[in-house]
Enzyme design. Sequence first.
Site, PDB file in Angstrom:
ATOM      1  N   HIS A  81       0.821  -1.218   0.000  1.00 58.41           N
ATOM      2  CA  HIS A  81       0.000   0.000   0.000  1.00 58.41           C
ATOM      3  C   HIS A  81       0.855   1.269   0.000  1.00 58.41           C
ATOM      4  O   HIS A  81       0.363   2.348  -0.303  1.00 58.41           O
ATOM      5  CB  HIS A  81      -1.055  -0.011   1.121  1.00 58.41           C
ATOM      6  CG  HIS A  81      -0.581   0.352   2.492  1.00 58.41           C
ATOM      7  ND1 HIS A  81      -0.277  -0.583   3.459  1.00 58.41           N
ATOM      8  CD2 HIS A  81      -0.384   1.547   3.079  1.00 58.41           C
ATOM      9  CE1 HIS A  81       0.075   0.034   4.576  1.00 58.41           C
ATOM     10  NE2 HIS A  81       0.022   1.333   4.374  1.00 58.41           N
ATOM     11  N   ASP A 219       0.961  -7.654   2.351  1.00 59.77           N
ATOM     12  CA  ASP A 219       1.121  -6.223   2.071  1.00 59.77           C
ATOM     13  C   ASP A 219       2.608  -5.852   1.927  1.00 59.77           C
ATOM     14  O   ASP A 219       3.180  -5.174   2.777  1.00 59.77           O
ATOM     15  CB  ASP A 219       0.459  -5.416   3.196  1.00 59.77           C
ATOM     16  CG  ASP A 219       0.205  -3.965   2.794  1.00 59.77           C
ATOM     17  OD1 ASP A 219       0.768  -3.529   1.774  1.00 59.77           O
ATOM     18  OD2 ASP A 219      -0.532  -3.273   3.516  1.00 59.77           O
ATOM     19  N   SER A 651       3.939   2.490   8.317  1.00 63.22           N
ATOM     20  CA  SER A 651       3.681   1.465   7.313  1.00 63.22           C
ATOM     21  C   SER A 651       4.935   1.157   6.523  1.00 63.22           C
ATOM     22  O   SER A 651       5.601   2.066   6.048  1.00 63.22           O
ATOM     23  CB  SER A 651       2.603   1.942   6.343  1.00 63.22           C
ATOM     24  OG  SER A 651       1.347   1.811   6.918  1.00 63.22           O
TER      25      SER A 651
END
Length: 714
Positions: A81, A219, A651
């Site tokens: 992402h 991810d 992230s």
Amino acid sequence: MSRKMWVLIVVLIMGFTTFAEEGMWLLSQLENLDLAGKGLEISAEDIYSQDKTSLSNAIVWLGGCSASFVSPDGLVLTNHHCAFGALQRNSAKDSVDYLTDGFLAESLQDEMPATGQYAYTLQSMTDVTDEILKSVKKIRDIAEKDKAIERKITEMEKLAENDRDDRYCYIASMYNGKQYIKFLFNKYQDVRIVYAPPAGIGVYGGDIDNWMWPRHTGDFTYLRVYQAPDGSGATYSPENIPLKSPNYLKVARTDLKEGDATFILGFPGRTMRYRSSYSIDWNLNENYIPMVKYFQSVLDVIADMSQKDPQAKLKLANYDASLNNAMKNYQGNIDGMRKSGIVEQKRQFEKELMDFIHSKRKLKKKYGHLLDEIAEQYGLLKETHQYDDALKNFGGYFTGVLFSQAENAYEVARERAKPEAERRPEFSEKRVQDNLKRIDYAYLRYYKPFDMAMMTMALKRAAALPEDQRITEVEDIVKDSDSIEKWVSDAFSKTKLEDAEFVKSLYSMTAAEIEAIDDPLIQLAVKLYPAKDRAYEKNTAWSARIKELRKNYIDAIYAWKSQNLYPDANSTIRFTCGKVNGYSPADAIWYKPFTTLTGVIEKDTGEEPFDNPKKVTELYRKKNFGRWVDPELDDVPCCFLCECDITGGNSGSAVMNARGELIGLAFDGNYEAMTSDWLYNQKLQRTIVVDIRYVLFITDKFAGAERLVKEMGF
Ligand code: ARG
């Protein structure tokens, strides 16, 4: 208390306090943490050192997300992402849906430039508090002082960057201006996509599973940083070569178990851990609640357009994901705040704080009225709130691509008319040039019907304002809904802003020259400029005041509790640690900390977002796990939970074990703990990590990218 005293006391007290897992610590605070007590087998110096190569040299900032080097040749691991924006831009550019299908470079030569993606490595970290505060010592007025600090920061950043476009300097304010730290980065402008899995792995579970546990998302994406032959961080060129990584992480060879110590180095974006009840109350009622409604209305438009036209999907996918992500986060905050009664909790805390403050004569004099003053500031915001929000809707991301281009170009022209030292910090010539380079990227998400819809929404919102908060400048456009539709369709048929080259040419014009252009969107930007300018001035004055009060709020808490403090997150590199552990989301439920490939297969419906690729199912049926199986689970581990304290921006961060070896990538937080940006909750807050063994299983067995597995030492 003088700043030096304050810092000294913080340091002293940190020496003998035991810690919960709370805290996103500055690397300069590491030596005061009891790392061994937290189960780490390496020292503070192994993690960060001013003069030796340490693990922190393997950490990469992606401008928003975090990442790390995993090979000596500039190979980087981050979240899928995090690379999504670049994948979307490449998809729009090549008309190939890399978002759905993924991308694998079979060889080094096939690695694909990640459009608009930069990578930053930290060169140095210096405390510059004295230099900054000394320069503004004589200024009494708070707003003036704040402006002078911003100007000083801009000047120092400029000096450090030395006009090199492969350098980036960020001077960050800690504890609302008690401390300033200068972070100097190398900036690499040639980043390439090496391997991104298909959506059925990288976005598995989509927005349904987003912010949730149990999770089964792969991810991750591999990027590679390139440098020019002379070592500079130049933009793409076929002559560029892979970067010699300043350091890189080695993948753990041992299996991970519940209770194992883990830690994370990354760049958390923003927390509000030292805010008052007024701030929380404001954000709950005036920010989160109305914004969720607004996001939903925009998402409905995107969904509708994407369904009708595949082009819309390629252009808007990233915006769609960001809005969905933010909306669920806000909704989680609303639910969490209501459930935990966080505002009431804070009020009770403040009552006790004030009881203490009022019991000490000196403190009473200094902080006795603090909460009333904070309340007053939020009262001020309320008076013009509807007007302020509606005005903000013209510009930035909210009114689509074209209007924001007009607005930026005109603002730059106005700012350039001022002497450089008086320009707003974000309009220094270097930042203007940086932004100019990014104009083409904005057009890769330009989709005309969506732009028109956003402009229509902004105008309709202005039309609905109460009598005493009207935006007079758009009054003639918003007479009725017919006049709005007519104006929008007319403006978008006449405007020349669809041409990126035309937009770039605006940057060599004066304000008067732009004012003379017969273009409805440009004219609207010109007309709204004075109102925007007033809003900006009002907002900076308000911020200066509230920053000062927030600083006092921390001081007052400090005077009362004398506890160790870490500064709120502000996109600077931080350390956090905690054990692998599950949690209880509700009465009678215990969530285990590991998910597995079996769980991936269980969730498979064959339909997006649970459309697991057939090949993964085959590997599972044949138990073709390779070396990536966990003997105890007799399965490939997929994701795990740890107690580390992270937030958005983390992230893509490397998660390491007690020896500093790579065990996974942090990619999310859990829904039950969304309010943790405001108040940490040890029982509930977890970091969601994609296990490195799943990353390698997919890379090796699914993608067959043997060259990457080898490059990472296997
Ligand atoms: N919740 C993740 C974060 O904020 C982002 C996940 C993006 N995925 C999505 N389905 N929108 O870091």
